[in-house]
Design a protein around this motif. Sequence first.
Motif, short mmCIF file in Angstrom:
data_model
loop_
_atom_site.label_atom_id
_atom_site.label_comp_id
_atom_site.label_asym_id
_atom_site.label_seq_id
_atom_site.Cartn_x
_atom_site.Cartn_y
_atom_site.Cartn_z
N ILE A 61 44.93 24.77 32.63
CA ILE A 61 44.27 26.07 32.75
C ILE A 61 42.82 25.85 33.13
N SER A 62 42.38 26.59 34.14
CA SER A 62 41.01 26.50 34.63
C SER A 62 40.52 27.90 34.96
N VAL A 63 39.28 28.19 34.59
CA VAL A 63 38.63 29.45 34.96
C VAL A 63 37.24 29.13 35.42
N ARG A 64 36.91 29.57 36.64
CA ARG A 64 35.56 29.36 37.18
C ARG A 64 35.11 30.59 37.92
N ILE A 116 37.57 32.41 24.32
CA ILE A 116 36.33 33.09 24.71
C ILE A 116 35.55 32.12 25.59
N CYS A 117 35.25 32.56 26.79
CA CYS A 117 34.60 31.64 27.74
C CYS A 117 33.43 32.29 28.48
N GLY A 118 32.89 33.38 27.95
CA GLY A 118 31.66 33.94 28.49
C GLY A 118 31.79 34.62 29.84
N LEU A 119 32.88 35.35 30.06
CA LEU A 119 33.04 36.07 31.31
C LEU A 119 31.98 37.16 31.44
N ASN A 145 36.57 40.87 37.20
CA ASN A 145 36.33 41.45 35.88
C ASN A 145 35.60 42.77 36.06
N ASN A 146 36.37 43.82 36.31
CA ASN A 146 35.77 45.13 36.58
C ASN A 146 35.71 46.01 35.34
N SER A 202 33.81 37.82 39.77
CA SER A 202 35.15 37.37 40.14
C SER A 202 35.37 35.97 39.60
N TYR A 203 36.60 35.71 39.15
CA TYR A 203 36.95 34.42 38.58
C TYR A 203 38.20 33.86 39.23
#
Length: 145
Positions: free
Chosen positions: A140-143, A67-70, A117-118, A75-76
């Motif tokens: 792994i990276s998500v920004r 869980i990373c607060g999307l 994230n639609n 867009s990520y």
Amino acid sequence: MKLNIGTSPVSVRNDNTDGVTNKELVTNGSFANGLTKWVTLTGSGNFSVANNKLTSTTGSSFTIYQICGLENAASYVVKFTILDYTAGAIRPILFGGTQVNGTQRNANGSYTETIVNNSSGNTAILFGGISSPRLSITNISVRKV
């Protein structure tokens, strides 16, 4: 910031080298601290964590997420590295509501993709193993873009 040049608005942002300015949303994306901050789904297969990577150990499918607060409608940029590939595939998924699938990958390499994230309710990044994967994943990276 928006500037009007002539009659067309132009967006301007201060970018770092990969075009993403926002902070890293994933903690322990290299698995340096084992599965800290990662959740495994019940019955998600056999895997091990060692040497800064998660490895599918028996070719059974696996599922991990964080869980990373999307945010909805954002867009990520999702980055990850596949190592030790011999079979199957893995896919990043925005998860928690109606999932949004990233691209299925089935070869060694470093991958970068933008996922929008639609769907409301997606707050996590999930990596799902497909077709009995035999591979390792790390970095792994998500920004947010």
